[in-house]
Design a protein around this motif. Structure first.
Motif, PDB file in Angstrom:
ATOM      1  N   PRO A 202    -120.576-122.897 102.817  1.00 12.98           N
ATOM      2  CA  PRO A 202    -120.941-123.009 101.397  1.00 12.98           C
ATOM      3  C   PRO A 202    -122.289-123.721 101.259  1.00 12.98           C
ATOM      4  O   PRO A 202    -122.620-124.591 102.077  1.00 12.98           O
ATOM      5  CB  PRO A 202    -119.812-123.856 100.801  1.00 12.98           C
ATOM      6  N   PRO A 203    -123.083-123.363 100.270  1.00 16.32           N
ATOM      7  CA  PRO A 203    -124.396-123.990 100.097  1.00 16.32           C
ATOM      8  C   PRO A 203    -124.302-125.516 100.097  1.00 16.32           C
ATOM      9  O   PRO A 203    -123.487-126.111  99.383  1.00 16.32           O
ATOM     10  CB  PRO A 203    -124.861-123.467  98.733  1.00 16.32           C
ATOM     11  N   GLY A 204    -125.116-126.130 100.936  1.00 14.02           N
ATOM     12  CA  GLY A 204    -125.165-127.589 100.999  1.00 14.02           C
ATOM     13  C   GLY A 204    -124.073-128.223 101.828  1.00 14.02           C
ATOM     14  O   GLY A 204    -123.999-129.454 101.929  1.00 14.02           O
ATOM     15  N   HIS A 205    -123.206-127.400 102.442  1.00 13.40           N
ATOM     16  CA  HIS A 205    -122.080-127.964 103.194  1.00 13.40           C
ATOM     17  C   HIS A 205    -122.209-127.814 104.709  1.00 13.40           C
ATOM     18  O   HIS A 205    -121.321-128.226 105.449  1.00 13.40           O
ATOM     19  CB  HIS A 205    -120.772-127.309 102.748  1.00 13.40           C
ATOM     20  N   ASP A 206    -123.297-127.258 105.182  1.00 10.68           N
ATOM     21  CA  ASP A 206    -123.422-127.083 106.630  1.00 10.68           C
ATOM     22  C   ASP A 206    -123.578-128.409 107.351  1.00 10.68           C
ATOM     23  O   ASP A 206    -123.187-128.556 108.512  1.00 10.68           O
ATOM     24  CB  ASP A 206    -124.586-126.144 106.959  1.00 10.68           C
ATOM     25  N   THR A 207    -124.116-129.400 106.674  1.00 12.99           N
ATOM     26  CA  THR A 207    -124.256-130.728 107.285  1.00 12.99           C
ATOM     27  C   THR A 207    -123.556-131.801 106.459  1.00 12.99           C
ATOM     28  O   THR A 207    -123.722-132.987 106.725  1.00 12.99           O
ATOM     29  CB  THR A 207    -125.749-131.096 107.422  1.00 12.99           C
ATOM     30  N   ARG A 208    -122.774-131.406 105.484  1.00  9.40           N
ATOM     31  CA  ARG A 208    -122.140-132.372 104.590  1.00  9.40           C
ATOM     32  C   ARG A 208    -120.974-133.087 105.283  1.00  9.40           C
ATOM     33  O   ARG A 208    -120.288-132.522 106.129  1.00  9.40           O
ATOM     34  CB  ARG A 208    -121.622-131.676 103.337  1.00  9.40           C
ATOM     35  N   THR A 209    -120.754-134.345 104.896  1.00 12.21           N
ATOM     36  CA  THR A 209    -119.596-135.097 105.369  1.00 12.21           C
ATOM     37  C   THR A 209    -118.721-135.448 104.174  1.00 12.21           C
ATOM     38  O   THR A 209    -119.130-135.338 103.025  1.00 12.21           O
ATOM     39  CB  THR A 209    -120.028-136.397 106.081  1.00 12.21           C
ATOM     40  N   PHE A 210    -117.481-135.871 104.465  1.00 16.29           N
ATOM     41  CA  PHE A 210    -116.582-136.298 103.403  1.00 16.29           C
ATOM     42  C   PHE A 210    -117.124-137.553 102.743  1.00 16.29           C
ATOM     43  O   PHE A 210    -117.838-138.349 103.362  1.00 16.29           O
ATOM     44  CB  PHE A 210    -115.188-136.579 103.971  1.00 16.29           C
TER      45      PHE A 210
END
Length: 297
Positions: A127-135
């Motif tokens: 999903p857009p913006g979630h490839d490197t996102r953390t909780f």
């Protein structure tokens, strides 16, 4: 001969009365466990990575995408008696354990998605913006590293048989426990017929709900809600009767609801548990799944 019949036949060969063998076999379940595959193993699914979704389907969760836990290829899974999984197609599991933990059961922060065989699919991009996102609350990635899974069948018994403890169980269970005079020999027979494979399990399908931490398990939580509804119609119900009904209701629910999937999450203290009724499983109504994220501490 299926595994239950194999068990009954072996019990009779050891001189255990048939009525005991039958009662014990009614509590014996066979679950599908999946863990990291080794060279030569048949691949039955994947843990983490990116899901294969039907062409044109958006990542589950909409504006708040759900982390992808893993998937299984139903045609590659071994068959387990009493577990009515589809014979083909794939099952995908999604869970945001942080949000799901706040309320039981939820559907907003979890998803069990069935993709029928023959559906045109494609690997979904993050999903857009979630490839490197953390909780938000934990420094763990939204995307789980991918690993291949192999699967095997494992016998599973309820906790009261494993622990030989029925102090806080339903009267129905206490009576059954008293009737199982050869319970130790019956448990030994299960171990002899199906020795522990001593393999790491990352995903469990079927069986019984694991008891995690000090909290009530999913069936107990469901029983509490059901009895509370009865109490609203009978405000004079005594506390003793409420406790009795909750225990009986929890036992009844173990007969009607099966763990569709159980798995450790990337969060150190969270464990996922998806339940589905046997009727909904048989009808492939996976949107009726209920999620009970458990806290391990």
């Amino acid at each position: 001969m299926d595994r239950h019949e194999q068990f009954r036949s072996a019990a009779l060969d050891r001189g255990i009365p048939q009525d005991e063998a039958d009662k014990f076999a009614d509590q014996l379940r066979f679950a599908i466990w999946a863990g990291p595959s080794a060279a030569g193993d048949e691949v039955a699914g994947q843990l983490g990575g990116l899901p294969r979704l039907p062409v044109g389907m958006k990542w589950p969760g909409g504006d708040y995408p759900l982390p992808f836990i893993g998937s299984v290829d139903c045609a590659a899974l071994p068959r387990a008696e009493g577990l009515g999984l589809p014979t083909d197609g794939s099952l995908l599991f999604f869970l945001n354990h942080e949000e799901d933990m706040e309320e039981h059961p939820t559907t907003e922060f979890s998803r069990a998605l069935y993709v029928p065989a023959g559906t045109e699919t494609e690997v979904a991009p993050p999903p857009p913006g979630h490839d490197t996102r953390t909780f938000f609350h934990e420094p763990i990635p939204f995307l789980i590293p991918e690993s291949r899974l192999t699967a095997w069948v494992q016998p599973v018994l309820p906790d009261w048989i494993e622990e030989r403890d029925v102090e806080h169980k339903a009267d129905t269970v206490k009576r059954l426990f008293d009737e199982l005079k050869h319970i130790d020999r019956l448990c030994e027979l299960v171990d002899d017929l199906w020795p522990d494979q001593k393999r790491h399990c990352a995903l469990r399908l079927g069986g019984y709900c694991r008891e995690i931490g000090g909290q009530d398990g999913p069936w107990t939580q469901m029983a509490f809600d059901n009895v509370r509804s009865r109490q609203a119609a009978d405000p004079d119900m005594s506390g003793e009767e409420r406790f009795r009904l909750r225990r009986e209701e929890a036992y009844r629910l173990t007969k009607e609801w099966v763990p569709l999937a159980q798995f450790p999450t990337q969060g150190e203290f969270y464990y996922g548990c998806f339940l589905i009724s046997s009727d909904d499983l048989a009808a492939q109504r996976f949107d009726q799944m209920r999620s009970f994220t458990m806290f391990t501490e």
